[in-house]
Design a protein around this motif. Structure first.
Motif, PDB file in Angstrom:
ATOM      1  N   ILE A   5      41.350  45.363  39.522  1.00  0.00           N
ATOM      2  CA  ILE A   5      40.087  45.948  39.046  1.00  0.00           C
ATOM      3  C   ILE A   5      40.333  46.783  37.797  1.00  0.00           C
ATOM      4  CG2 ILE A   5      38.179  47.491  39.620  1.00  0.00           C
ATOM      5  CD1 ILE A   5      38.086  44.809  41.049  1.00  0.00           C
ATOM      6  N   LYS A   6      41.436  47.539  37.785  1.00  0.00           N
ATOM      7  CA  LYS A   6      41.790  48.299  36.585  1.00  0.00           C
ATOM      8  C   LYS A   6      41.966  47.344  35.400  1.00  0.00           C
ATOM      9  CE  LYS A   6      44.251  52.183  38.725  1.00  0.00           C
ATOM     10  NZ  LYS A   6      45.567  52.839  38.891  1.00  0.00           N
ATOM     11  N   GLY A   7      42.616  46.212  35.671  1.00  0.00           N
ATOM     12  CA  GLY A   7      42.807  45.224  34.619  1.00  0.00           C
ATOM     13  C   GLY A   7      41.496  44.721  34.060  1.00  0.00           C
ATOM     14  N   TYR A   8      40.518  44.498  34.942  1.00  0.00           N
ATOM     15  CA  TYR A   8      39.201  44.046  34.483  1.00  0.00           C
ATOM     16  C   TYR A   8      38.563  45.070  33.539  1.00  0.00           C
ATOM     17  CZ  TYR A   8      39.390  40.511  38.220  1.00  0.00           C
ATOM     18  OH  TYR A   8      39.751  39.462  39.031  1.00  0.00           O
ATOM     19  N   PHE A   9      38.660  46.354  33.894  1.00  0.00           N
ATOM     20  CA  PHE A   9      38.084  47.402  33.049  1.00  0.00           C
ATOM     21  C   PHE A   9      38.786  47.451  31.688  1.00  0.00           C
ATOM     22  CE2 PHE A   9      36.347  49.298  37.034  1.00  0.00           C
ATOM     23  CZ  PHE A   9      35.028  49.409  36.614  1.00  0.00           C
ATOM     24  N   TYR A  10      40.112  47.314  31.692  1.00  0.00           N
ATOM     25  CA  TYR A  10      40.858  47.301  30.429  1.00  0.00           C
ATOM     26  C   TYR A  10      40.415  46.130  29.542  1.00  0.00           C
ATOM     27  CZ  TYR A  10      44.302  50.812  31.988  1.00  0.00           C
ATOM     28  OH  TYR A  10      44.921  51.965  32.398  1.00  0.00           O
ATOM     29  N   ALA A  14      38.729  46.270  25.876  1.00  0.00           N
ATOM     30  CA  ALA A  14      39.380  45.622  24.737  1.00  0.00           C
ATOM     31  C   ALA A  14      38.420  44.688  24.013  1.00  0.00           C
ATOM     32  CB  ALA A  14      40.613  44.857  25.214  1.00  0.00           C
ATOM     33  N   MET A  15      37.668  43.897  24.777  1.00  0.00           N
ATOM     34  CA  MET A  15      36.735  42.955  24.159  1.00  0.00           C
ATOM     35  C   MET A  15      35.536  43.671  23.526  1.00  0.00           C
ATOM     36  SD  MET A  15      37.686  39.824  24.042  1.00  0.00           S
ATOM     37  CE  MET A  15      39.279  40.516  23.559  1.00  0.00           C
ATOM     38  N   ALA A  16      35.193  44.838  24.047  1.00  0.00           N
ATOM     39  CA  ALA A  16      34.141  45.634  23.410  1.00  0.00           C
ATOM     40  C   ALA A  16      34.601  46.099  22.029  1.00  0.00           C
ATOM     41  CB  ALA A  16      33.773  46.830  24.278  1.00  0.00           C
ATOM     42  N   ALA A 233      47.420  45.763  28.462  1.00  0.00           N
ATOM     43  CA  ALA A 233      47.458  46.549  29.705  1.00  0.00           C
ATOM     44  C   ALA A 233      46.623  45.858  30.773  1.00  0.00           C
ATOM     45  CB  ALA A 233      46.927  47.964  29.449  1.00  0.00           C
ATOM     46  N   GLY A 234      45.510  45.262  30.366  1.00  0.00           N
ATOM     47  CA  GLY A 234      44.676  44.519  31.311  1.00  0.00           C
ATOM     48  C   GLY A 234      45.267  43.171  31.662  1.00  0.00           C
ATOM     49  N   ALA A 235      45.794  42.476  30.632  1.00  0.00           N
ATOM     50  CA  ALA A 235      46.331  41.127  30.847  1.00  0.00           C
ATOM     51  C   ALA A 235      47.527  41.133  31.791  1.00  0.00           C
ATOM     52  CB  ALA A 235      46.727  40.511  29.505  1.00  0.00           C
ATOM     53  N   ARG A 236      48.269  42.243  31.829  1.00  0.00           N
ATOM     54  CA  ARG A 236      49.412  42.329  32.747  1.00  0.00           C
ATOM     55  C   ARG A 236      48.977  42.364  34.205  1.00  0.00           C
ATOM     56  NH1 ARG A 236      51.596  46.047  28.891  1.00  0.00           N
ATOM     57  NH2 ARG A 236      50.788  47.792  30.111  1.00  0.00           N
ATOM     58  N   ARG A 237      47.733  42.741  34.446  1.00  0.00           N
ATOM     59  CA  ARG A 237      47.251  42.932  35.812  1.00  0.00           C
ATOM     60  C   ARG A 237      46.478  41.732  36.372  1.00  0.00           C
ATOM     61  NH1 ARG A 237      47.626  47.923  33.399  1.00  0.00           N
ATOM     62  NH2 ARG A 237      48.161  49.688  34.767  1.00  0.00           N
ATOM     63  N   PHE A 246      36.974  37.215  30.131  1.00  0.00           N
ATOM     64  CA  PHE A 246      36.469  38.472  29.580  1.00  0.00           C
ATOM     65  C   PHE A 246      36.254  38.425  28.074  1.00  0.00           C
ATOM     66  CE2 PHE A 246      37.985  39.678  33.701  1.00  0.00           C
ATOM     67  CZ  PHE A 246      37.093  40.651  34.108  1.00  0.00           C
ATOM     68  N   THR A 247      36.686  37.330  27.414  1.00  0.00           N
ATOM     69  CA  THR A 247      36.373  37.204  25.992  1.00  0.00           C
ATOM     70  C   THR A 247      34.869  37.079  25.766  1.00  0.00           C
ATOM     71  OG1 THR A 247      36.687  34.800  26.086  1.00  0.00           O
ATOM     72  CG2 THR A 247      38.598  36.121  25.475  1.00  0.00           C
ATOM     73  N   SER A 248      34.131  36.767  26.820  1.00  0.00           N
ATOM     74  CA  SER A 248      32.674  36.657  26.698  1.00  0.00           C
ATOM     75  C   SER A 248      32.012  38.008  26.432  1.00  0.00           C
ATOM     76  CB  SER A 248      32.082  36.041  27.972  1.00  0.00           C
ATOM     77  OG  SER A 248      32.370  36.839  29.101  1.00  0.00           O
ATOM     78  N   VAL A 249      32.749  39.101  26.641  1.00  0.00           N
ATOM     79  CA  VAL A 249      32.193  40.437  26.392  1.00  0.00           C
ATOM     80  C   VAL A 249      31.993  40.672  24.900  1.00  0.00           C
ATOM     81  CG1 VAL A 249      32.671  42.929  26.595  1.00  0.00           C
ATOM     82  CG2 VAL A 249      33.181  41.386  28.512  1.00  0.00           C
ATOM     83  N   ALA A 250      32.847  40.069  24.065  1.00  0.00           N
ATOM     84  CA  ALA A 250      32.820  40.347  22.623  1.00  0.00           C
ATOM     85  C   ALA A 250      31.475  40.039  21.964  1.00  0.00           C
ATOM     86  CB  ALA A 250      33.960  39.603  21.927  1.00  0.00           C
TER      87      ALA A 250
END
Length: 296
Positions: A5-10, A14-16, A233-237, A246-250
């Motif tokens: 979940i932490k990874g998802y937030f990271y 990042a994409m923002a 940091a997110g991709a490691r998790r 998550f690239t869809s956030v951009a």
């Protein structure tokens, strides 16, 4: 909170920041020529990357002559090409348009891999390409779009192609390069490549460039450096396939910021275009997740 979940937030954060590069580039385009701005971005980011490498004990890779040439080409075609075309395009088109077009990067990268590397497409890739193309057409063919905006949209798509080539070239390296080292090398070579073109560009007054300088500093330190650190940091998790979703956030963040910070009008076409790109990118990522889970 679990590590995943932490990874998802990271990854969302990042994409923002990636979406915010569109807003920064729009401000830069109003006050500074593209190569000068790109050179300054690299000049600000490079010392920070070098400092991080020293603090973490990372070293530059030992590469063959072929791989060194590929890294240089990555810097020139991918990084310099992307940034200069993005800034040039945003001098002619809206940040909302640019955000949607940039959001097609995962789909464009997949299409380039199929065409140039002969990779076998995953199920649904052609549908994802068609949906993403529909999203781009929704904004390019808006009734109120002028000729200059169309040219700007084409330049933005050129920037996406450059970034897609960057990803493609990375797959051709015979020696894998650690992401931090690659970012440092690409930034250094990009700075070198920009020096002569930047020197040939017309100069602008100090009053005109002040907002652009702040935007360049933001671009260099937040999306380029901090965004890099947050993404990894997110991709490691999480798995690579999950991260791709998550690239869809951009594009969403870019469109929202264009309306909020630049006061641009977000039309129904922008909403439809964003929706198509989201569906295409999410579909691509989810199909990758299913493919990874499927037994060999």
């Amino acid at each position: 909170m679990s590590e995943k979940i932490k990874g998802y937030f990271y990854l969302i954060a990042a994409m923002a920041t990636v979406g915010s590069t569109v807003i920064a580039s729009k401000i830069i385009a109003a006050g500074m020529p593209p190569f000068t701005a790109t050179a300054l971005r690299f000049a600000m980011a490079l010392p920070v990357f070098i400092a991080i490498m020293l603090l973490t004990g990372k070293r530059l890779p030992r590469l063959s002559r072929r791989d060194w040439l590929l890294v240089v080409f990555q810097a020139v075609a991918g990084s310099v090409g992307y940034t200069t075309l993005l800034i040039s395009g945003l001098s002619l088109t809206s940040a909302a348009n640019a955000g949607i077009i940039i959001g097609t990067l995962p789909v464009v990268s997949a299409a380039i891999a199929i065409l140039l590397l002969g990779e076998r497409p995953r199920p649904g890739i052609y549908l994802a390409i068609a949906i993403a193309a529909s999203g781009v057409l929704a904004i390019v063919l808006q009734p109120d779009e002028g000729q200059s905006s169309l040219v700007g949209d084409i330049l933005i798509f050129g920037a996406v192609l450059c970034e897609g080539l960057f990803i493609l070239i990375n797959k051709r390296l015979r020696t894998p390069v650690e992401p931090l080292a690659l970012s440092t090398l690409v930034t250094a070579f990009g700075l070198i490549a920009c020096i002569i073109p930047a020197a040939l560009e017309p100069h602008v007054s100090s009053i005109e460039i002040q907002p652009a300088l702040w935007a360049i500093a933001y671009y260099a330190l937040v999306p380029t450096v901090a965004g890099f650190l947050i993404w990894y940091a997110g991709a490691r998790r999480v798995s690579g396939a999950e991260a791709s979703v998550f690239t869809s956030v951009a594009p969403v963040s870019a469109v929202l910021m264009a309306g909020t910070f630049l006061g641009e009008t977000i039309s129904l076409n922008h909403v439809l275009g964003t929706g198509c790109v989201l569906v295409a990118v999410l579909g691509l990522g989810l199909s990758e997740i299913r493919a990874r889970k499927r037994p060999a």
